[in-house]
Design an enzyme around this catalytic site. Structure first.
Site, short mmCIF file in Angstrom:
data_model
loop_
_atom_site.label_atom_id
_atom_site.label_comp_id
_atom_site.label_asym_id
_atom_site.label_seq_id
_atom_site.Cartn_x
_atom_site.Cartn_y
_atom_site.Cartn_z
N HIS A 272 0.86 -1.18 0.00
CA HIS A 272 0.00 0.00 0.00
C HIS A 272 0.89 1.23 0.00
CE1 HIS A 272 -3.07 2.90 1.29
NE2 HIS A 272 -3.96 2.00 0.92
N ASP A 326 -7.78 -4.84 0.10
CA ASP A 326 -8.24 -5.58 -1.08
C ASP A 326 -7.87 -7.06 -1.02
OD1 ASP A 326 -9.34 -3.34 -2.53
OD2 ASP A 326 -7.29 -2.66 -2.79
#
Length: 390
Positions: A272, A326
């Site tokens: 991320h 996700d």
């Protein structure tokens, strides 16, 4: 008058505006080093465990937790505005069956602006009732738009919303025709909460850039949906399931991971831009997923994902590349029987509350976004007549 910036004085370049503040905001904050996220100063873990999406949306929009009376009024307004006009449904019927749900959602949200005109030439303080009404309208209608398209593309009539169900339960009902079990409703509700806001990401920035031109809020949210549709943003959870399907078995996970690492290829759901440790939202979703599997069993998707996470801890984890939201959200949605191409629209259903909270802040700015560039092209060339070009 157009802005003719010569760019001659610009010397600092940060691809993707990485690390460059573009706004001041009181909506949310992230500490990527320790994996901490808070909305309006409240830890996301507390909200996921004790709040609801309706209450969290109020918090994001108004900056404070509502009283019981304020929450009841807010919830009643959301329920009242869930329905969409028949001309919107007629428009959706003309979409090709192959249309991606995100394309449908972006188009229909933009079309809402024609049915609910918003004042042009915004200046100074906007009328509070006008601002509140557009926020209610968008939060209430997005689940209806997503569920309606999901059914109509298969030739089924859309299911009208029900006023006796929560935001999460009503969406599931409109999508499937069945009331969700309490745990299913709770999982969706928490998924909405943890996806509702996440500081200055690409879609939120798109909202602000569009809003800064004084475009109407439906156009601004439509722009955000367009940004969210990209696989580097909201579409990543679909890629995770494609990866798990490709791996197929727990035994294949190590071979797959080693091949990806050797080729220096990205592994879907890991890493991320902000978090250098495990995404706290992923942790919350896994906790709920475990409650679900206690009832209906663990599936192969989860076992493969856990093996990938375990194997990557000693290599990628040491570099701060850990599972993001996700990585597990797609597994949760698939377990609930939700089609893969609806994962990102569900993201939008949740994130619209955060987008609108930032949109409200932008209303008070009055300054259009106009970043500079560093010109690297030719200078001083002469025009060559077409018959002299070799």
């Amino acid at each position: 008058m157009a802005d003719h910036n010569t760019d001659n004085s610009i010397s600092c370049f940060s691809p993707g505006l990485a690390g460059i503040p573009v706004a001041e905001s009181a909506v949310s904050s992230v500490d990527g080093k320790i994996g901490y996220l808070e909305y309006r100063g409240i830890d996301i873990e507390q909200l996921a465990e004790r709040s609801s999406f309706e209450e969290t949306s109020y918090l994001l929009l108004h900056g404070v937790l509502p009283t019981a009376e304020q929450l009841s009024d807010f919830d009643a307004k959301l329920k009242h505005h869930r329905r969409i006009k028949f001309r919107i449904r007629d428009m959706m019927k003309s979409f090709p069956e192959s249309a991606h749900p995100m394309d449908s959602l972006q188009a229909t949200v933009a079309a809402l602006g024609m049915f609910y005109p918003f004042p042009k030439n915004i200046s100074g303080e906007m009328d509070k009732a006008t601002v509140d009404s557009v926020c209610i309208n968008l939060i209430a209608k997005l689940p209806t738009l997503v569920a309606a398209h999901a059914r109509m593309r298969h030739g089924d009539d859309p299911i009208p919303p029900r006023d006796d169900l929560s935001h999460a339960a009503n969406f599931y009902y409109m999508l499937t025709g069945e009331e969700p079990y309490h745990l299913t409703e709770r999982i969706l509700d928490v998924a909405f909460i943890v996806h509702a806001e996440h500081t200055m990401n690409a879609s939120t920035f798109s909202t602000l850039v569009t809003a800064s031109t004084h475009a109407d809020p439906y156009t601004s949210i439509s722009a955000a949906i367009g940004a969210l549709s990209g696989p580097l943003h909201g579409g990543a959870n679909e890629d995770v399931l494609d990866m798990l399907d490709e791996i197929g078995t727990v035994e294949n996970a190590e071979v797959y991971l080693n091949r990806k690492l050797a080729n220096k290829e990205k592994i879907s759901g890991l890493g991320h831009r902000v978090y250098k440790t495990r995404d706290p939202r992923a942790t919350l979703l896994v906790k709920l997923y475990k409650q679900l599997t206690d009832k209906i069993g663990v599936d192969i998707d989860y076992r493969i994902a856990r093996q990938i996470e375990k194997l990557s801890e000693s290599t990628l984890g040491a570099k701060g590349v850990c599972p993001n939201v996700d990585f597990y959200s797609g597994i949760v949605y698939r377990k609930l029987g939700i089609p893969t191409d609806l994962f990102t629209p569900i993201f939008a259903i949740a994130r619209v509350s955060g987008w609108l909270a930032h949109w409200k802040e932008q209303l008070g700015s009055g300054r259009i976004y106009r970043p500079a560039q560093i010109y690297v092209g030719k200078k001083g060339d002469s025009y060559i007549p077409i018959d002299e070009r070799g």
